[in-house]
Design an enzyme around this catalytic site. Structure first.
Site, PDB file in Angstrom:
ATOM      1  N   GLY A  27      -3.930 -15.001 -33.492  1.00  0.00           N
ATOM      2  CA  GLY A  27      -2.940 -15.656 -33.174  1.00  0.00           C
ATOM      3  C   GLY A  27      -1.929 -16.331 -34.187  1.00  0.00           C
ATOM      4  N   GLY A  39      -4.534 -17.897 -36.986  1.00  0.00           N
ATOM      5  CA  GLY A  39      -5.602 -17.178 -37.473  1.00  0.00           C
ATOM      6  C   GLY A  39      -6.186 -16.317 -36.532  1.00  0.00           C
ATOM      7  N   ASP A  49      -3.615 -28.774 -23.629  1.00  0.00           N
ATOM      8  CA  ASP A  49      -3.349 -27.447 -23.479  1.00  0.00           C
ATOM      9  C   ASP A  49      -4.205 -26.534 -22.398  1.00  0.00           C
ATOM     10  OD1 ASP A  49      -1.734 -25.311 -23.942  1.00  0.00           O
ATOM     11  OD2 ASP A  49      -2.543 -24.665 -25.680  1.00  0.00           O
TER      12      ASP A  49
END
Length: 339
Positions: A70, A73, A196
């Site tokens: 992503g 990393g 998130d």
């Protein structure tokens, strides 16, 4: 070899990697496994058991294959001391160096915490094999090959395709919901906000247990209170609470809002919104836009009960949303009533 950070940075009191604005949640994209970052691992120092997680014994790392990559990393499946783990390598990218550093330290907000519904950090270090382009490595428990997102929408890297109808019955939906809420209740009891939460960040283990993962956007409540300027939160716009979209300070109720969107997804197996992100964000704040109610919510008494739970979680005002403890109680009662 890059110099390690001073040891005091690793102590629990110093593990306060709060962030302000950053890009988060780049979806992992499956790719072929590559050679690990270098051939000359740094020597791990002798540490007390209490601080053992602060450094990685590189001689005990055995990479198996890359799970994905992503914006910050790559993630690999590996073994560490013979135990299956996931290894996250955070790239040292000049263009996004500060964001990458924040992501790395935010992931460590859960270091030394243990809960069945939270991915556990096994070890972490800023010391990386010589010649690597990484600013840090995090070894986590291996939570499984499948995410809740893949179960909901039928896409999986597993050799055998999942049947969404079989995997997400009402009973299964409530079971997964309780797993997630149990994880949130624990996080909030430790004054940690995930910020998130979404199906793609929920791993499902081989024992069919949901585990909350990807803490790159997480923050500690005490840091938000001490430094109010840290109120501009990264995350995924479809699951962000209205107060965060308005730039207000995050509270545990922001995670509850995200759970409400996730519960809607589990129930409908639809995507929350269509359209350009900026228009969706504006409508969520200005016009109280939410995902459409589907027939599944009105066709039965159980559907209406689910609708009430979802509705309470995505209320516009944070104070009107239930806390994780009350939500857990309601879901347990609902599940018990079904027999």
């Amino acid at each position: 070899m890059p110099s390690p950070l001073i040891l005091c940075r690793y102590l629990p009191r110093e593990l306060s990697p709060t962030v302000d604005s950053r890009s988060c949640s780049s979806p992992l994209v499956a790719s072929r496994a590559g050679k690990f970052l270098g051939a000359t691992p740094p020597r791990a120092p002798r540490l007390s058991r209490r601080l053992a997680w602060c450094f990685i014994d590189w001689g005990q790392v055995c990479l198996l294959h890359r799970l994905g990559s992503g914006g910050f990393g790559s993630v690999y499946k590996a073994t560490y001391h013979g135990v299956p783990v996931a290894i996250k390598q955070v790239n040292k990218c000049t263009r996004t160096l500060r964001a990458s550093q924040r992501n790395f330290w935010a992931e460590l907000n859960i270091a030394r915490l243990h809960h069945d519904n939270i991915i556990r950090v096994v070890a972490a270090s800023t010391r990386t094999p010589e010649g690597s382009n990484s600013l840090g490595t995090i070894i986590m428990e291996f939570g499984g090959n499948v995410t809740l997102h893949q179960v909901i929408y039928g896409a999986t890297r597993s050799p055998e395709p999942l049947s969404c109808r079989e995997q997400l019955s009402l009973g299964k939906c409530l079971k997964y919901s309780l797993d997630i809420v149990n994880g949130l209740l624990f996080l909030h009891s430790q004054s940690i906000l995930h910020l998130d939460l979404k199906p793609a960040n929920i791993l499902i283990s081989e024992k069919d247990v949901c585990k909350i993962s990807d803490f790159g956007c997480s923050q500690k409540l005490q840091d938000l209170r001490c430094r109010p300027s840290l109120h501009h939160i990264g995350g995924t716009y479809t699951h962000q609470a209205p107060e965060l979209l308005k730039g207000e300070i995050a509270t545990p109720k922001a995670d509850i809002y995200s759970f409400g969107i996730t519960l809607w997804q589990m129930t409908t197996r639809e995507v929350p919104y269509s359209g350009e992100p900026q228009y969706v964000q504006y409508a969520v704040v200005a016009y109280n836009l939410r995902p459409h109610w589907q027939a599944v919510f009105t066709a039965s008494l159980t559907g209406k009960t689910l609708q009430n739970n979802v509705q309470s979680c995505w209320e516009a005002r944070a104070l009107q949303r239930p806390g994780a403890e009350l939500l857990q109680k309601d879901l347990k009662a609902f599940r018990g009533a079904l027999g």
